[in-house]
Design a protein around this motif. Sequence first.
Motif, PDB file in Angstrom:
ATOM      1  N   SER A 115      24.829  26.825  32.632  1.00 26.17           N
ATOM      2  CA  SER A 115      24.871  26.955  31.079  1.00 26.17           C
ATOM      3  C   SER A 115      23.715  27.912  30.541  1.00 26.17           C
ATOM      4  CB  SER A 115      25.058  25.758  30.471  1.00 26.17           C
ATOM      5  OG  SER A 115      23.772  24.918  30.596  1.00 26.17           O
ATOM      6  N   GLN A 127      26.288  38.459  32.032  1.00 27.78           N
ATOM      7  CA  GLN A 127      27.050  37.815  33.048  1.00 27.78           C
ATOM      8  C   GLN A 127      26.229  36.809  33.787  1.00 27.78           C
ATOM      9  OE1 GLN A 127      29.872  39.684  35.565  1.00 27.78           O
ATOM     10  NE2 GLN A 127      27.951  39.835  37.061  1.00 27.78           N
ATOM     11  N   MET A 145      30.280  33.099  36.926  1.00 22.74           N
ATOM     12  CA  MET A 145      30.750  31.867  36.159  1.00 22.74           C
ATOM     13  C   MET A 145      31.063  32.239  34.729  1.00 22.74           C
ATOM     14  SD  MET A 145      30.015  29.930  38.666  1.00 22.74           S
ATOM     15  CE  MET A 145      30.452  28.424  37.899  1.00 22.74           C
ATOM     16  N   SER A 146      30.708  33.117  34.445  1.00 25.51           N
ATOM     17  CA  SER A 146      31.125  33.498  33.124  1.00 25.51           C
ATOM     18  C   SER A 146      30.547  35.086  32.628  1.00 25.51           C
ATOM     19  CB  SER A 146      30.488  32.805  31.895  1.00 25.51           C
ATOM     20  OG  SER A 146      30.765  33.260  30.618  1.00 25.51           O
ATOM     21  N   ARG A 147      31.406  35.827  31.787  1.00 25.87           N
ATOM     22  CA  ARG A 147      30.948  36.770  31.156  1.00 25.87           C
ATOM     23  C   ARG A 147      31.044  36.610  29.550  1.00 25.87           C
ATOM     24  NH1 ARG A 147      34.623  39.789  35.661  1.00 25.87           N
ATOM     25  NH2 ARG A 147      33.130  40.467  36.805  1.00 25.87           N
ATOM     26  N   TRP A 148      29.814  36.828  29.003  1.00 24.77           N
ATOM     27  CA  TRP A 148      29.849  35.952  27.464  1.00 24.77           C
ATOM     28  C   TRP A 148      29.064  37.086  26.554  1.00 24.77           C
ATOM     29  CZ3 TRP A 148      26.209  34.463  24.142  1.00 24.77           C
ATOM     30  CH2 TRP A 148      26.265  33.507  23.090  1.00 24.77           C
ATOM     31  N   ARG A 157      34.992  37.223  25.839  1.00 23.57           N
ATOM     32  CA  ARG A 157      34.613  36.175  26.593  1.00 23.57           C
ATOM     33  C   ARG A 157      35.560  35.898  27.839  1.00 23.57           C
ATOM     34  NH1 ARG A 157      32.448  34.851  21.826  1.00 23.57           N
ATOM     35  NH2 ARG A 157      34.178  33.272  21.246  1.00 23.57           N
ATOM     36  N   SER A 159      36.234  33.623  31.904  1.00 18.95           N
ATOM     37  CA  SER A 159      35.865  33.204  33.544  1.00 18.95           C
ATOM     38  C   SER A 159      36.445  33.878  34.379  1.00 18.95           C
ATOM     39  CB  SER A 159      36.123  31.651  33.264  1.00 18.95           C
ATOM     40  OG  SER A 159      37.505  31.411  33.008  1.00 18.95           O
ATOM     41  N   THR A 172      37.297  27.711  36.206  1.00 12.90           N
ATOM     42  CA  THR A 172      36.569  27.939  34.862  1.00 12.90           C
ATOM     43  C   THR A 172      35.058  27.920  34.871  1.00 12.90           C
ATOM     44  OG1 THR A 172      38.388  26.704  34.016  1.00 12.90           O
ATOM     45  CG2 THR A 172      36.645  27.593  32.400  1.00 12.90           C
ATOM     46  N   ASP A 173      34.134  26.971  34.583  1.00 15.77           N
ATOM     47  CA  ASP A 173      32.785  27.317  34.862  1.00 15.77           C
ATOM     48  C   ASP A 173      31.898  26.427  35.728  1.00 15.77           C
ATOM     49  OD1 ASP A 173      33.231  24.733  33.599  1.00 15.77           O
ATOM     50  OD2 ASP A 173      31.928  24.939  31.979  1.00 15.77           O
TER      51      ASP A 173
END
Length: 212
Positions: A115, A127, A145-148, A157, A159, A172-173
């Motif tokens: 996070s 990312q 884990m994420s592009r945010w 945004r 996953s 997902t995360d």
Amino acid sequence: MAGPRLRAVAVVGVTAFALLATMTTATVAAPGSAPAGQTTHDEQITWQDWTGTADWSRGTAAGTVATPAGLTLGVPAGSTTYRDPHTGIKRTWAYGTWTSPVTPIGFDASEMIASWNATTPAGTWIQVELQGRYTSGSSTPWYVMSRWASGDADIRRASVDKQGDKHSDVWTDTLSVRDAAAGPLLRAYQLRLTLYRAPTSRPPRSSGWSAR
């Protein structure tokens, strides 16, 4: 003679980055009844965070700069193209990275979650990637884990589905060991953060400046 022109620059910044690791409760067999080689575990949870210049300096930076306000993108390490799977738009982005050292979790974990707290003005996004180290000595791939981004004007945004190896998957995360009872489990990790900005957003340069 006209003075130098100043322009606003969109700089992506991250002030905190954290990892939560958990060990799910396994069924404890009666004494003497557990099959040979089977390991039982108690439920455990840990929280490890990266924040402040001392923490950022422990990692490896390429195009990113640690400041008291957080990690920011300095002189980019390079540029890349990204096609947004939601919109189909393909754009070129300048980027820089920060990679943590290999960090022990403190116990053998079955799940890990990354996070962050970030500020991404228009024209920027981040990312987040995670690589786990197994108790067997091998490693997971680098999982996205994420592009945010704070908004959805530049990218959506997202996953990333269908990531995994023979021991783990990303849901997902969450990086999750497929069979915690059989193992191997996760003993350590690395985090990698990539900061992106539009290539035209460059810091202004001037040989001098004066005010009247």
